[in-house]
Motif scaffolding. Sequence first.
Motif, PDB file in Angstrom:
ATOM      1  N   TYR A 108     -16.095  52.207  48.645  1.00 45.01           N
ATOM      2  CA  TYR A 108     -15.915  53.743  48.987  1.00 45.01           C
ATOM      3  C   TYR A 108     -17.575  54.303  48.812  1.00 45.01           C
ATOM      4  CZ  TYR A 108     -11.095  53.836  48.606  1.00 45.01           C
ATOM      5  OH  TYR A 108      -9.665  53.565  48.913  1.00 45.01           O
TER       6      TYR A 108
ATOM      7  N   GLN B 217     -19.915  52.856  46.072  1.00 42.75           N
ATOM      8  CA  GLN B 217     -19.232  52.447  45.080  1.00 42.75           C
ATOM      9  C   GLN B 217     -18.219  51.179  45.471  1.00 42.75           C
ATOM     10  OE1 GLN B 217     -15.891  54.643  43.339  1.00 42.75           O
ATOM     11  NE2 GLN B 217     -15.460  53.103  41.832  1.00 42.75           N
TER      12      GLN B 217
ATOM     13  N   VAL C 129     -15.609  48.676  44.961  1.00 42.53           N
ATOM     14  CA  VAL C 129     -14.428  48.729  44.151  1.00 42.53           C
ATOM     15  C   VAL C 129     -13.933  47.333  43.910  1.00 42.53           C
ATOM     16  CG1 VAL C 129     -12.044  49.567  43.914  1.00 42.53           C
ATOM     17  CG2 VAL C 129     -13.859  51.100  44.770  1.00 42.53           C
TER      18      VAL C 129
ATOM     19  N   PRO D  34      -7.344  46.664  33.894  1.00 38.37           N
ATOM     20  CA  PRO D  34      -7.576  47.896  33.540  1.00 38.37           C
ATOM     21  C   PRO D  34      -7.616  49.023  34.305  1.00 38.37           C
ATOM     22  CG  PRO D  34      -9.337  46.280  33.453  1.00 38.37           C
ATOM     23  CD  PRO D  34      -8.387  45.683  33.972  1.00 38.37           C
ATOM     24  N   SER D  35      -7.312  50.262  34.037  1.00 42.16           N
ATOM     25  CA  SER D  35      -7.419  51.468  34.690  1.00 42.16           C
ATOM     26  C   SER D  35      -8.511  51.477  35.590  1.00 42.16           C
ATOM     27  CB  SER D  35      -6.981  52.616  33.758  1.00 42.16           C
ATOM     28  OG  SER D  35      -6.823  53.612  34.474  1.00 42.16           O
ATOM     29  N   GLY D  36      -8.461  51.754  36.898  1.00 41.22           N
ATOM     30  CA  GLY D  36      -9.649  52.019  37.920  1.00 41.22           C
ATOM     31  C   GLY D  36     -10.345  50.913  38.604  1.00 41.22           C
ATOM     32  N   CYS D  37      -9.541  49.687  38.131  1.00 43.20           N
ATOM     33  CA  CYS D  37     -10.162  48.505  38.637  1.00 43.20           C
ATOM     34  C   CYS D  37      -9.741  48.057  40.025  1.00 43.20           C
ATOM     35  CB  CYS D  37      -9.826  47.372  37.866  1.00 43.20           C
ATOM     36  SG  CYS D  37      -8.182  46.757  38.104  1.00 43.20           S
ATOM     37  N   GLY D  38      -8.946  48.987  40.832  1.00 42.49           N
ATOM     38  CA  GLY D  38      -8.639  48.787  42.164  1.00 42.49           C
ATOM     39  C   GLY D  38      -7.409  48.296  42.585  1.00 42.49           C
ATOM     40  N   LYS D  39      -6.157  48.334  41.632  1.00 46.01           N
ATOM     41  CA  LYS D  39      -5.011  47.774  41.880  1.00 46.01           C
ATOM     42  C   LYS D  39      -4.331  48.621  42.960  1.00 46.01           C
ATOM     43  CE  LYS D  39      -3.817  48.358  37.827  1.00 46.01           C
ATOM     44  NZ  LYS D  39      -4.991  49.098  37.078  1.00 46.01           N
ATOM     45  N   THR D  40      -4.395  50.091  42.706  1.00 48.12           N
ATOM     46  CA  THR D  40      -3.686  50.668  43.977  1.00 48.12           C
ATOM     47  C   THR D  40      -4.454  50.727  45.316  1.00 48.12           C
ATOM     48  OG1 THR D  40      -3.023  52.215  42.384  1.00 48.12           O
ATOM     49  CG2 THR D  40      -3.075  53.185  44.464  1.00 48.12           C
ATOM     50  N   THR D  41      -5.726  50.641  45.231  1.00 44.09           N
ATOM     51  CA  THR D  41      -6.410  50.300  46.403  1.00 44.09           C
ATOM     52  C   THR D  41      -6.130  49.016  47.114  1.00 44.09           C
ATOM     53  OG1 THR D  41      -8.468  51.513  45.206  1.00 44.09           O
ATOM     54  CG2 THR D  41      -8.908  50.277  47.210  1.00 44.09           C
TER      55      THR D  41
ATOM     56  N   GLU E  82      -5.249  51.668  53.982  1.00 38.51           N
ATOM     57  CA  GLU E  82      -6.735  51.699  53.765  1.00 38.51           C
ATOM     58  C   GLU E  82      -7.162  50.241  54.573  1.00 38.51           C
ATOM     59  OE1 GLU E  82      -9.336  53.322  52.474  1.00 38.51           O
ATOM     60  OE2 GLU E  82      -8.094  55.116  51.442  1.00 38.51           O
TER      61      GLU E  82
ATOM     62  N   GLU F 140       3.451  50.567  39.839  1.00 39.04           N
ATOM     63  CA  GLU F 140       4.035  50.972  38.418  1.00 39.04           C
ATOM     64  C   GLU F 140       5.170  51.742  38.871  1.00 39.04           C
ATOM     65  OE1 GLU F 140       1.079  52.467  35.661  1.00 39.04           O
ATOM     66  OE2 GLU F 140      -0.566  52.569  37.268  1.00 39.04           O
TER      67      GLU F 140
ATOM     68  N   HIS G 252       1.376  48.256  34.369  1.00 34.98           N
ATOM     69  CA  HIS G 252       0.396  47.924  33.131  1.00 34.98           C
ATOM     70  C   HIS G 252       1.233  47.323  31.986  1.00 34.98           C
ATOM     71  CE1 HIS G 252      -2.296  51.392  34.573  1.00 34.98           C
ATOM     72  NE2 HIS G 252      -3.036  50.368  34.115  1.00 34.98           N
TER      73      HIS G 252
HETATM   74  N1  LIG Z   1     -10.109  57.370  48.614  1.00 29.77           N
HETATM   75  C1  LIG Z   1     -11.026  57.193  47.735  1.00 29.77           C
HETATM   76  N2  LIG Z   1     -12.176  57.474  47.856  1.00 29.77           N
HETATM   77  C2  LIG Z   1     -13.291  57.286  46.791  1.00 29.77           C
HETATM   78  N3  LIG Z   1     -12.826  56.550  45.782  1.00 29.77           N
HETATM   79  C3  LIG Z   1     -11.782  56.245  45.757  1.00 29.77           C
HETATM   80  C4  LIG Z   1     -10.574  56.534  46.467  1.00 29.77           C
HETATM   81  N4  LIG Z   1      -9.505  55.765  46.036  1.00 29.77           N
HETATM   82  C5  LIG Z   1      -9.883  55.026  44.885  1.00 29.77           C
HETATM   83  N5  LIG Z   1     -11.194  55.111  44.763  1.00 29.77           N
HETATM   84  C6  LIG Z   1     -11.943  54.811  43.560  1.00 29.77           C
HETATM   85  O1  LIG Z   1     -11.696  53.481  43.396  1.00 29.77           O
HETATM   86  C7  LIG Z   1     -11.550  53.075  41.998  1.00 29.77           C
HETATM   87  C8  LIG Z   1     -10.133  52.218  41.832  1.00 29.77           C
HETATM   88  O2  LIG Z   1      -9.054  53.080  42.083  1.00 29.77           O
HETATM   89  P1  LIG Z   1      -7.680  52.831  41.849  1.00 29.77           P
HETATM   90  O3  LIG Z   1      -6.614  53.845  41.917  1.00 29.77           O
HETATM   91  O4  LIG Z   1      -7.623  51.584  42.942  1.00 29.77           O
HETATM   92  O5  LIG Z   1      -7.547  51.956  40.560  1.00 29.77           O
HETATM   93  P2  LIG Z   1      -6.264  51.361  39.966  1.00 29.77           P
HETATM   94  O6  LIG Z   1      -6.505  50.173  39.204  1.00 29.77           O
HETATM   95  O7  LIG Z   1      -5.003  51.728  40.499  1.00 29.77           O
HETATM   96  O8  LIG Z   1      -6.080  52.363  38.436  1.00 29.77           O
HETATM   97  P3  LIG Z   1      -4.945  52.874  37.539  1.00 29.77           P
HETATM   98  O9  LIG Z   1      -4.589  51.762  36.787  1.00 29.77           O
HETATM   99  O10 LIG Z   1      -5.622  54.027  36.562  1.00 29.77           O
HETATM  100  O11 LIG Z   1      -3.694  53.234  38.450  1.00 29.77           O
HETATM  101  C9  LIG Z   1     -11.561  54.485  41.161  1.00 29.77           C
HETATM  102  O12 LIG Z   1     -12.965  54.323  40.833  1.00 29.77           O
HETATM  103  C10 LIG Z   1     -11.298  55.387  42.251  1.00 29.77           C
HETATM  104  O13 LIG Z   1     -11.985  56.670  42.151  1.00 29.77           O
END
Ligand SMILES: Nc1ncnc2c1ncn2[C@@H]1O[C@H](COP(=O)(O)OP(=O)(O)OP(=O)(O)O)[C@@H](O)[C@H]1O
Length: 261
Positions: free
Chosen positions: A13, A16, A18, A37-44, A53, A166, A199
């Motif tokens: 992004y 960044q 991801v 870990p939180s924020g590592c990109g699982k949802t992405t 996406e 989750e 998690h």
């Molecule tokens: N649409 C977007 N635009 C910009 N950055 C994004 C977007 N979607 C996700 N990110 C960034 O990508 C990174 C990963 O986000 P993601 O939601 O995939 O993490 P996660 O592993 O699912 O976290 P969690 O366990 O907290 O749900 C984060 O830094 C987030 O800010």
Amino acid sequence: MSALKIDNVWKEYGDQIVLESVSIDIEDRAFVALVGPSGCGKTTFLRMLLGQERPTRGQILIDGAPLPPEPGPDRGVVFQRYSVFPHLTVLGNVLLGRELTRSPRLARLFGAERKAALEDAREMLAQVGLSRSEDKYPAQLSGGMQQRLALAQALLMKPKVLLLDEPFGALDPGIRADIHVLMKRLWHENPMTVVMVTHDMREAFTLASRVVAFERSRDRPEEKLRYGATITRDIPIWPPRRAGQASLIRPDRDGPAPKGL
Ligand SMILES: Nc1ncnc2c1ncn2[C@@H]1O[C@H](COP(=O)(O)OP(=O)(O)OP(=O)(O)O)[C@@H](O)[C@H]1O
Ligand SMILES: [Mg+2]
């Protein structure tokens, strides 16, 4: 068939990174638990599998063909919350997907088509134990019931791939244990490949046939933007757990979660 091939996928992004160089073959009818870990990109990652996406680099194949660029009925999804529509009854929620795909403009079905859809929807609600609640609205259901409704809604479309972000995270432990038994049965009875973000290690090892961990190899604050997470562990469950095995629906056969991941 519903095998997924993720081939050297990157997601950025802006500046960044991801995810970087993620490669994994997910076999037909696997149940993959994704942890990290939180924020590592699982949802992405899940959103890329859904088609919400696009990878910045690399490709995703489903049964050998490029993943369709838009979400479609072959991929179902359940989020932690808010998967269901509050203004529709339980039955209305389950019917909606079918109504939208068969009748995109009116979102209504008539005659024999409606009868068949109603029959399928009621059967699905029976599978998730919500037969007696078909006229209720989501606000009148407990959290566990809402998530069962979301599962029924996703499964009615007979997805080849079910994506779960989750889905049981907000439920209390007793209800979670019940829904785990249900989830195993649904995987056992419906021919689909499941990718579930969680998690909860215990949940991962209780449900999945394979546990995959995402992590950043470098995690210093100044490097956060320049390096993404990738797959650092890929653990097959032993003895192998396969969809369709009768023992899957007997939770007493599952050992405790391995420690140290
Ligand atoms: N649409 C977007 N635009 C910009 N950055 C994004 C977007 N979607 C996700 N990110 C960034 O990508 C990174 C990963 O986000 P993601 O939601 O995939 O993490 P996660 O592993 O699912 O976290 P969690 O366990 O907290 O749900 C984060 O830094 C987030 O800010
Ligand atoms: Mg997430």
